[in-house]
Scaffold this motif. Structure first.
Motif, PDB file in Angstrom:
ATOM      1  N   ASP A   1       1.106   3.403   2.192  1.00 55.39           N
ATOM      2  CA  ASP A   1       1.655   3.635   3.524  1.00 55.39           C
ATOM      3  C   ASP A   1       2.525   2.499   4.037  1.00 55.39           C
ATOM      4  O   ASP A   1       3.010   2.550   5.170  1.00 55.39           O
ATOM      5  CB  ASP A   1       0.518   3.917   4.512  1.00 55.39           C
ATOM      6  CG  ASP A   1      -0.216   5.209   4.155  1.00 55.39           C
ATOM      7  OD1 ASP A   1       0.447   6.172   3.707  1.00 55.39           O
ATOM      8  OD2 ASP A   1      -1.451   5.248   4.293  1.00 55.39           O
ATOM      9  N   SER A   2       2.752   1.472   3.200  1.00 56.30           N
ATOM     10  CA  SER A   2       3.646   0.383   3.601  1.00 56.30           C
ATOM     11  C   SER A   2       5.051   0.924   3.805  1.00 56.30           C
ATOM     12  O   SER A   2       5.485   1.859   3.124  1.00 56.30           O
ATOM     13  CB  SER A   2       3.706  -0.705   2.523  1.00 56.30           C
ATOM     14  OG  SER A   2       2.474  -1.354   2.381  1.00 56.30           O
ATOM     15  N   ASN A   3       5.778   0.304   4.708  1.00 58.19           N
ATOM     16  CA  ASN A   3       7.165   0.672   4.944  1.00 58.19           C
ATOM     17  C   ASN A   3       7.991   0.280   3.715  1.00 58.19           C
ATOM     18  O   ASN A   3       7.844  -0.825   3.183  1.00 58.19           O
ATOM     19  CB  ASN A   3       7.672  -0.042   6.199  1.00 58.19           C
ATOM     20  CG  ASN A   3       9.131   0.239   6.457  1.00 58.19           C
ATOM     21  OD1 ASN A   3       9.984  -0.510   6.018  1.00 58.19           O
ATOM     22  ND2 ASN A   3       9.395   1.325   7.160  1.00 58.19           N
TER      23      ASN A   3
ATOM     24  N   ASP B   1      -4.217   1.432  -3.368  1.00 61.07           N
ATOM     25  CA  ASP B   1      -4.628   2.589  -2.571  1.00 61.07           C
ATOM     26  C   ASP B   1      -5.414   2.125  -1.347  1.00 61.07           C
ATOM     27  O   ASP B   1      -5.565   0.913  -1.112  1.00 61.07           O
ATOM     28  CB  ASP B   1      -5.407   3.606  -3.415  1.00 61.07           C
ATOM     29  CG  ASP B   1      -6.758   3.094  -3.904  1.00 61.07           C
ATOM     30  OD1 ASP B   1      -7.261   2.062  -3.401  1.00 61.07           O
ATOM     31  OD2 ASP B   1      -7.329   3.743  -4.799  1.00 61.07           O
ATOM     32  N   ALA B   2      -5.936   3.059  -0.586  1.00 60.42           N
ATOM     33  CA  ALA B   2      -6.656   2.739   0.652  1.00 60.42           C
ATOM     34  C   ALA B   2      -7.912   1.911   0.402  1.00 60.42           C
ATOM     35  O   ALA B   2      -8.385   1.206   1.298  1.00 60.42           O
ATOM     36  CB  ALA B   2      -7.016   4.029   1.390  1.00 60.42           C
TER      37      ALA B   2
ATOM     38  N   THR C   1       8.076   5.522   3.418  1.00 62.86           N
ATOM     39  CA  THR C   1       6.931   4.718   2.992  1.00 62.86           C
ATOM     40  C   THR C   1       7.038   4.484   1.489  1.00 62.86           C
ATOM     41  O   THR C   1       7.846   5.126   0.803  1.00 62.86           O
ATOM     42  CB  THR C   1       5.598   5.432   3.283  1.00 62.86           C
ATOM     43  OG1 THR C   1       5.529   6.619   2.472  1.00 62.86           O
ATOM     44  CG2 THR C   1       5.440   5.782   4.757  1.00 62.86           C
TER      45      THR C   1
ATOM     46  N   THR D   1       0.851  -1.187   0.000  1.00 64.72           N
ATOM     47  CA  THR D   1       0.000   0.000   0.000  1.00 64.72           C
ATOM     48  C   THR D   1       0.888   1.239   0.000  1.00 64.72           C
ATOM     49  O   THR D   1       2.103   1.148   0.217  1.00 64.72           O
ATOM     50  CB  THR D   1      -0.921   0.043   1.235  1.00 64.72           C
ATOM     51  OG1 THR D   1      -0.106   0.201   2.409  1.00 64.72           O
ATOM     52  CG2 THR D   1      -1.775  -1.214   1.332  1.00 64.72           C
TER      53      THR D   1
ATOM     54  N   ARG E   1       4.908   5.458  -0.602  1.00 67.04           N
ATOM     55  CA  ARG E   1       4.519   6.746  -1.201  1.00 67.04           C
ATOM     56  C   ARG E   1       5.749   7.620  -1.438  1.00 67.04           C
ATOM     57  O   ARG E   1       5.876   8.271  -2.470  1.00 67.04           O
ATOM     58  CB  ARG E   1       3.536   7.460  -0.275  1.00 67.04           C
ATOM     59  CG  ARG E   1       3.006   8.771  -0.798  1.00 67.04           C
ATOM     60  CD  ARG E   1       2.159   9.514   0.251  1.00 67.04           C
ATOM     61  NE  ARG E   1       1.267   8.676   1.001  1.00 67.04           N
ATOM     62  CZ  ARG E   1       0.003   8.381   0.665  1.00 67.04           C
ATOM     63  NH1 ARG E   1      -0.493   8.881  -0.448  1.00 67.04           N
ATOM     64  NH2 ARG E   1      -0.741   7.619   1.431  1.00 67.04           N
ATOM     65  N   ASP E   2       6.691   7.607  -0.485  1.00 65.37           N
ATOM     66  CA  ASP E   2       7.912   8.404  -0.603  1.00 65.37           C
ATOM     67  C   ASP E   2       8.803   7.932  -1.753  1.00 65.37           C
ATOM     68  O   ASP E   2       9.589   8.705  -2.282  1.00 65.37           O
ATOM     69  CB  ASP E   2       8.737   8.332   0.687  1.00 65.37           C
ATOM     70  CG  ASP E   2       8.007   8.872   1.899  1.00 65.37           C
ATOM     71  OD1 ASP E   2       7.165   9.780   1.751  1.00 65.37           O
ATOM     72  OD2 ASP E   2       8.284   8.364   3.012  1.00 65.37           O
TER      73      ASP E   2
END
Length: 173
Positions: A16-18, A38-39, A87, A14, A89-90
């Motif tokens: 927000d996964s590490n 996504d969420a 994350t 996801t 996302r980053d």
């Protein structure tokens, strides 16, 4: 043959996964990328492994590992620490790759056309709730169809003796 018949498990993460966990998942499953959901559980992006190994250390701007030094043990340690605090996302590039999505009932030829049109290496097969959705029931990822899996089905699985091997060019006359 339908999309639902071609799906296989594939690494998914996801937003927000590490990032370190995502890198370990991709490495453990020996895949070139992961599918980012996504969420709501819908395909959002494709996270190439290259995005995970080409991160500047936290707090330092650089062009990546090849910019000023060879990849060595200190680099690996910095990469590990850098991934641990980020994350998924980053790690996604600004020009993210949006995955192709197919319906479970799409035919093998529809999947081939979708891959060709989108120039995609993978297609996520998503089942959406039909009729009156159950509370909290959203889309469900059935799996992924990779380009290799599609070619295998279209061409048939080659026997070892049929495989085309590498050969040296013929010597000049």
């Amino acid at each position: 043959m339908r999309a639902r018949d071609l799906v296989a498990e594939y690494p998914t993460v996801t937003l927000d996964s590490n990032a370190l966990d995502a890198a370990r998942l991709v490495a453990a499953q020996r895949q070139p990328e992961a599918l980012v959901l996504d969420a709501n559980g819908e395909p959002y992006a494709v996270l190439p492994a290259s995005c995970l190994v080409d991160l500047p250390p936290v707090g330092r701007a650089t062009d990546g590992p090849g910019s000023d030094a060879a990849i060595d043990e200190p680099y690996v340690g910095r990469l590990h620490r850098s991934l641990a605090v980020r994350t998924v996302r980053d790690c996604l590039r600004r020009e993210k790759t949006v995955p192709s999505v197919a319906d479970p009932d799409d035919s093998i030829l529809e999947i081939a056309a979708l891959m060709a049109r989108d120039r995609s290496r993978l297609v996520a097969v998503i089942e959406y709730p039909k009729g009156r959705p159950v509370s909290g029931a959203g889309p469900r990822l059935l799996g992924v169809i990779t380009d290799f899996r599609l070619l295998e089905q279209l061409l048939g699985r080659p026997r070892t003796s049929d495989a085309i091997g590498w050969s040296s060019p013929a010597p000049p006359n």
